[in-house]
Design a protein around this motif. Structure first.
Motif, PDB file in Angstrom:
ATOM      1  N   LEU A 158      14.028  83.665 -18.393  1.00  0.00           N
ATOM      2  CA  LEU A 158      13.202  84.493 -19.279  1.00  0.00           C
ATOM      3  C   LEU A 158      13.378  85.975 -18.934  1.00  0.00           C
ATOM      4  CD1 LEU A 158      11.078  84.828 -21.475  1.00  0.00           C
ATOM      5  CD2 LEU A 158       9.316  84.418 -19.735  1.00  0.00           C
ATOM      6  N   ALA A 159      13.365  86.297 -17.637  1.00  0.00           N
ATOM      7  CA  ALA A 159      13.591  87.690 -17.237  1.00  0.00           C
ATOM      8  C   ALA A 159      14.971  88.168 -17.683  1.00  0.00           C
ATOM      9  CB  ALA A 159      13.444  87.816 -15.717  1.00  0.00           C
ATOM     10  N   THR A 160      15.960  87.285 -17.581  1.00  0.00           N
ATOM     11  CA  THR A 160      17.324  87.635 -18.011  1.00  0.00           C
ATOM     12  C   THR A 160      17.359  87.983 -19.494  1.00  0.00           C
ATOM     13  OG1 THR A 160      18.273  86.161 -16.340  1.00  0.00           O
ATOM     14  CG2 THR A 160      19.698  86.804 -18.173  1.00  0.00           C
ATOM     15  N   PHE A 161      16.767  87.127 -20.323  1.00  0.00           N
ATOM     16  CA  PHE A 161      16.781  87.358 -21.763  1.00  0.00           C
ATOM     17  C   PHE A 161      16.002  88.622 -22.135  1.00  0.00           C
ATOM     18  CE2 PHE A 161      17.980  82.802 -22.801  1.00  0.00           C
ATOM     19  CZ  PHE A 161      19.130  83.144 -23.490  1.00  0.00           C
ATOM     20  N   VAL A 162      14.868  88.844 -21.475  1.00  0.00           N
ATOM     21  CA  VAL A 162      14.077  90.047 -21.770  1.00  0.00           C
ATOM     22  C   VAL A 162      14.903  91.305 -21.485  1.00  0.00           C
ATOM     23  CG1 VAL A 162      12.104  91.427 -21.015  1.00  0.00           C
ATOM     24  CG2 VAL A 162      11.815  88.981 -21.439  1.00  0.00           C
ATOM     25  N   LEU A 163      15.558  91.342 -20.332  1.00  0.00           N
ATOM     26  CA  LEU A 163      16.346  92.513 -19.959  1.00  0.00           C
ATOM     27  C   LEU A 163      17.553  92.704 -20.874  1.00  0.00           C
ATOM     28  CD1 LEU A 163      16.171  92.094 -16.091  1.00  0.00           C
ATOM     29  CD2 LEU A 163      15.162  93.970 -17.420  1.00  0.00           C
ATOM     30  N   LEU A 164      18.233  91.602 -21.204  1.00  0.00           N
ATOM     31  CA  LEU A 164      19.399  91.713 -22.084  1.00  0.00           C
ATOM     32  C   LEU A 164      18.994  92.138 -23.494  1.00  0.00           C
ATOM     33  CD1 LEU A 164      21.505  88.597 -21.001  1.00  0.00           C
ATOM     34  CD2 LEU A 164      21.885  90.997 -20.398  1.00  0.00           C
ATOM     35  N   THR A 165      17.831  91.665 -23.952  1.00  0.00           N
ATOM     36  CA  THR A 165      17.346  92.066 -25.275  1.00  0.00           C
ATOM     37  C   THR A 165      17.034  93.556 -25.307  1.00  0.00           C
ATOM     38  OG1 THR A 165      16.402  89.861 -25.682  1.00  0.00           O
ATOM     39  CG2 THR A 165      15.561  91.674 -27.013  1.00  0.00           C
ATOM     40  N   ILE A 166      16.315  94.027 -24.281  1.00  0.00           N
ATOM     41  CA  ILE A 166      16.001  95.463 -24.209  1.00  0.00           C
ATOM     42  C   ILE A 166      17.284  96.282 -24.109  1.00  0.00           C
ATOM     43  CG2 ILE A 166      14.919  97.239 -22.795  1.00  0.00           C
ATOM     44  CD1 ILE A 166      12.823  95.141 -21.977  1.00  0.00           C
ATOM     45  N   GLY A 167      18.217  95.801 -23.292  1.00  0.00           N
ATOM     46  CA  GLY A 167      19.477  96.514 -23.143  1.00  0.00           C
ATOM     47  C   GLY A 167      20.264  96.588 -24.434  1.00  0.00           C
ATOM     48  N   ALA A 168      20.257  95.487 -25.210  1.00  0.00           N
ATOM     49  CA  ALA A 168      20.997  95.477 -26.469  1.00  0.00           C
ATOM     50  C   ALA A 168      20.380  96.424 -27.491  1.00  0.00           C
ATOM     51  CB  ALA A 168      21.038  94.059 -27.032  1.00  0.00           C
ATOM     52  N   TYR A 169      19.058  96.401 -27.620  1.00  0.00           N
ATOM     53  CA  TYR A 169      18.393  97.263 -28.605  1.00  0.00           C
ATOM     54  C   TYR A 169      18.462  98.738 -28.224  1.00  0.00           C
ATOM     55  CZ  TYR A 169      16.276  93.782 -31.721  1.00  0.00           C
ATOM     56  OH  TYR A 169      16.066  92.801 -32.665  1.00  0.00           O
ATOM     57  N   SER A 170      18.327  99.023 -26.931  1.00  0.00           N
ATOM     58  CA  SER A 170      18.246 100.418 -26.491  1.00  0.00           C
ATOM     59  C   SER A 170      19.604 101.033 -26.181  1.00  0.00           C
ATOM     60  CB  SER A 170      17.369 100.518 -25.242  1.00  0.00           C
ATOM     61  OG  SER A 170      17.993  99.858 -24.139  1.00  0.00           O
ATOM     62  N   GLY A 171      20.592 100.167 -25.946  1.00  0.00           N
ATOM     63  CA  GLY A 171      21.896 100.671 -25.542  1.00  0.00           C
ATOM     64  C   GLY A 171      21.945 101.117 -24.092  1.00  0.00           C
ATOM     65  N   ALA A 172      20.905 100.775 -23.319  1.00  0.00           N
ATOM     66  CA  ALA A 172      20.841 101.166 -21.912  1.00  0.00           C
ATOM     67  C   ALA A 172      21.699 100.217 -21.080  1.00  0.00           C
ATOM     68  CB  ALA A 172      19.399 101.150 -21.416  1.00  0.00           C
ATOM     69  N   ALA A 173      22.850 100.672 -20.656  1.00  0.00           N
ATOM     70  CA  ALA A 173      23.776  99.827 -19.907  1.00  0.00           C
ATOM     71  C   ALA A 173      23.177  99.354 -18.591  1.00  0.00           C
ATOM     72  CB  ALA A 173      25.086 100.566 -19.649  1.00  0.00           C
ATOM     73  N   GLY A 174      22.351 100.191 -17.971  1.00  0.00           N
ATOM     74  CA  GLY A 174      21.743  99.818 -16.701  1.00  0.00           C
ATOM     75  C   GLY A 174      20.806  98.626 -16.830  1.00  0.00           C
ATOM     76  N   VAL A 175      20.071  98.557 -17.944  1.00  0.00           N
ATOM     77  CA  VAL A 175      19.155  97.441 -18.171  1.00  0.00           C
ATOM     78  C   VAL A 175      19.950  96.156 -18.397  1.00  0.00           C
ATOM     79  CG1 VAL A 175      17.338  96.531 -19.669  1.00  0.00           C
ATOM     80  CG2 VAL A 175      17.382  98.958 -19.097  1.00  0.00           C
ATOM     81  N   SER A 176      21.011  96.242 -19.182  1.00  0.00           N
ATOM     82  CA  SER A 176      21.852  95.064 -19.404  1.00  0.00           C
ATOM     83  C   SER A 176      22.516  94.612 -18.105  1.00  0.00           C
ATOM     84  CB  SER A 176      22.929  95.377 -20.452  1.00  0.00           C
ATOM     85  OG  SER A 176      22.350  95.635 -21.712  1.00  0.00           O
ATOM     86  N   ARG A 177      22.896  95.565 -17.268  1.00  0.00           N
ATOM     87  CA  ARG A 177      23.507  95.221 -15.986  1.00  0.00           C
ATOM     88  C   ARG A 177      22.497  94.496 -15.100  1.00  0.00           C
ATOM     89  NH1 ARG A 177      25.069  99.907 -14.755  1.00  0.00           N
ATOM     90  NH2 ARG A 177      27.037  99.722 -15.906  1.00  0.00           N
ATOM     91  N   LEU A 178      21.252  94.967 -15.105  1.00  0.00           N
ATOM     92  CA  LEU A 178      20.200  94.285 -14.349  1.00  0.00           C
ATOM     93  C   LEU A 178      19.986  92.876 -14.889  1.00  0.00           C
ATOM     94  CD1 LEU A 178      18.045  94.422 -12.149  1.00  0.00           C
ATOM     95  CD2 LEU A 178      16.474  95.420 -13.849  1.00  0.00           C
ATOM     96  N   GLY A 179      20.051  92.739 -16.215  1.00  0.00           N
ATOM     97  CA  GLY A 179      19.969  91.404 -16.811  1.00  0.00           C
ATOM     98  C   GLY A 179      21.079  90.500 -16.330  1.00  0.00           C
ATOM     99  N   GLY A 180      22.260  91.074 -16.101  1.00  0.00           N
ATOM    100  CA  GLY A 180      23.360  90.291 -15.561  1.00  0.00           C
ATOM    101  C   GLY A 180      23.053  89.761 -14.173  1.00  0.00           C
TER     102      GLY A 180
END
Length: 216
Positions: A158-180
């Motif tokens: 769930l934490a992974t999906f939340v971070l990847l969703t925020i990263g995708a919408y915002s374009g924040a690469a750091g958030v998507s990396r944390l999701g990884g």
């Protein structure tokens, strides 16, 4: 008085039947599909998450597609079908759905994403991930009645999906990396749950803890 395997009295007719012709449960011969489903989910998640976390170059992302099709997708979907046969509602829904997630992910990456307008690509990916975040949220609630090991997998997912969703919408690469990185944690937890399941079943005793919940 003769007693049945469940502890109740057996009928005279059943007690007098040879063992080979007595009725058996229709699922007695079906192995636990849980370790397969967890292993398939873990490996595919691990490989994709290594790319999302920046531990592997983006150029190697296509290696995820065959895993998503055949292991995370097909093998996990089959595990879900066997869970239906064993009357395990949670396992059936989880493995079937996440198997379909990997199949749809492979199709999205291969056939849909390349044709999306650049301005809409982030929103399309974000919407795809948001829908799976919602599904994972209520499966996380249900998982607390399965086992501690399974609940840990769903919480991390769930934490992974939340971070990847925020990263995708915002374009924040750091958030998507944390999701990884959370995806890698999810994979490790799923591998442990799979490992515990197959080891305990093979040794026919609890070798590794899965942290069962209170009596269901």
């Amino acid at each position: 008085m003769t007693r049945s395997a469940s502890g109740g009295p057996a009928s005279e007719d059943t007690a007098s039947e040879p063992l080979e012709v007595r009725p058996h449960s229709p699922v007695d011969h079906i192995a636990d599909p849980g370790p397969l489903g967890l292993a398939a989910f873990a490996m595919t998640t691990f490989v994709l998450s290594c790319v999302n976390a920046g531990l592997a170059p983006k150029s190697v992302e296509p290696v995820v597609l065959p895993l998503a099709l055949f292991y995370g997708g097909l093998a996990q979907l089959l595990a879900g079908m066997w869970e239906f046969r064993k009357a395990n509602t949670f396992g059936a829904l989880a493995f079937s759905s996440y198997g379909a997630f990997w199949l749809s992910f492979a199709a999205y990456v291969k056939f849909i994403a390349p044709g999306l307008p650049a301005a809409d690509a982030a929103s399309a990916t974000g919407l795809f991930l948001l829908a799976w975040t919602i599904f994972t949220a209520y499966m996380t609630v249900a998982s607390v009645r399965v086992s501690g090991a399974v609940a840990a997998v769903l919480i991390a997912l769930l934490a992974t999906f939340v971070l990847l969703t925020i990263g995708a919408y915002s374009g924040a690469a750091g958030v998507s990396r944390l999701g990884g990185y959370f995806g890698i944690l999810t994979a490790v937890l799923a591998w442990y749950a799979s490992f515990a399941g197959v080891v305990n079943a093979t040794f026919k005793k609890p070798v590794l803890p899965v942290f069962p919940t209170a009596a269901r």
